[in-house]
Design an enzyme around this catalytic site. Sequence first.
Site, PDB file in Angstrom:
ATOM      1  N   LEU A  71      13.276 -49.951 -62.499  1.00 41.63           N
ATOM      2  CA  LEU A  71      13.547 -50.649 -63.750  1.00 41.63           C
ATOM      3  C   LEU A  71      12.743 -49.940 -64.820  1.00 41.63           C
ATOM      4  O   LEU A  71      11.613 -49.533 -64.593  1.00 41.63           O
ATOM      5  CB  LEU A  71      13.132 -52.120 -63.663  1.00 41.63           C
ATOM      6  CG  LEU A  71      13.944 -53.010 -62.716  1.00 41.63           C
ATOM      7  CD1 LEU A  71      13.305 -54.397 -62.606  1.00 41.63           C
ATOM      8  CD2 LEU A  71      15.375 -53.135 -63.185  1.00 41.63           C
ATOM      9  N   ASP A  72      13.326 -49.772 -65.986  1.00 43.70           N
ATOM     10  CA  ASP A  72      12.622 -49.120 -67.088  1.00 43.70           C
ATOM     11  C   ASP A  72      11.374 -49.918 -67.446  1.00 43.70           C
ATOM     12  O   ASP A  72      11.265 -51.113 -67.172  1.00 43.70           O
ATOM     13  CB  ASP A  72      13.529 -48.998 -68.301  1.00 43.70           C
ATOM     14  CG  ASP A  72      14.679 -48.019 -68.063  1.00 43.70           C
ATOM     15  OD1 ASP A  72      14.512 -47.114 -67.230  1.00 43.70           O
ATOM     16  OD2 ASP A  72      15.723 -48.179 -68.706  1.00 43.70           O
ATOM     17  N   MET A  73      10.436 -49.266 -68.103  1.00 43.06           N
ATOM     18  CA  MET A  73       9.139 -49.866 -68.417  1.00 43.06           C
ATOM     19  C   MET A  73       9.253 -51.193 -69.152  1.00 43.06           C
ATOM     20  O   MET A  73       8.554 -52.147 -68.827  1.00 43.06           O
ATOM     21  CB  MET A  73       8.290 -48.889 -69.232  1.00 43.06           C
ATOM     22  CG  MET A  73       6.912 -49.401 -69.528  1.00 43.06           C
ATOM     23  SD  MET A  73       5.954 -48.101 -70.312  1.00 43.06           S
ATOM     24  CE  MET A  73       4.693 -49.064 -71.077  1.00 43.06           C
ATOM     25  N   MET A  74      10.112 -51.294 -70.139  1.00 46.03           N
ATOM     26  CA  MET A  74      10.191 -52.524 -70.920  1.00 46.03           C
ATOM     27  C   MET A  74      11.193 -53.531 -70.354  1.00 46.03           C
ATOM     28  O   MET A  74      11.453 -54.563 -70.944  1.00 46.03           O
ATOM     29  CB  MET A  74      10.530 -52.196 -72.378  1.00 46.03           C
ATOM     30  CG  MET A  74       9.413 -51.415 -73.069  1.00 46.03           C
ATOM     31  SD  MET A  74       7.731 -52.056 -72.794  1.00 46.03           S
ATOM     32  CE  MET A  74       7.825 -53.630 -73.610  1.00 46.03           C
ATOM     33  N   THR A  75      11.730 -53.243 -69.169  1.00 46.49           N
ATOM     34  CA  THR A  75      12.670 -54.148 -68.506  1.00 46.49           C
ATOM     35  C   THR A  75      11.904 -55.026 -67.530  1.00 46.49           C
ATOM     36  O   THR A  75      10.983 -54.576 -66.869  1.00 46.49           O
ATOM     37  CB  THR A  75      13.732 -53.332 -67.742  1.00 46.49           C
ATOM     38  OG1 THR A  75      14.402 -52.483 -68.658  1.00 46.49           O
ATOM     39  CG2 THR A  75      14.728 -54.233 -67.064  1.00 46.49           C
TER      40      THR A  75
END
Length: 134
Positions: A71-75
């Site tokens: 998952l992407d960092m801000m997800t």
Amino acid sequence: GKLVQINNNSTITTNADNKNTKIWLAHKLAGEVVTDNDEFGRPSLLERLSRGGVGRSKGKQKYHLKSVGRLDMMTEGLILITNDGGYKRQMELPSSLIPRIYRVRVHGKLTQHKLSTIRRGGMKNKTTGYSYSG
């Protein structure tokens, strides 16, 4: 391999015959990276789980934790964690035909053209330059 039920319609055969294979469901927080060692010192999901005791057996054995996917960092959201690299790989391979469902929130204007591109399975992230396709 061992048969694992994914949902009512899909099954996958895995090599998770090893009784030492462990699988955890974890909630990744926004702002965390999913990595063993972040060179920038950012908060890490795997480090948080390890500090909380995930990945240790009753005999104090420590497992090497691996995320299934990313998952992407801000997800934020649900992610699978395992100690079995073969299981991780098999779960990630498109040839395993595991259905994946994503729920997203769009910020800004979603034009009909962009929606059509997404439905066809292709999108390019302007920030990272990564192309996503179905």
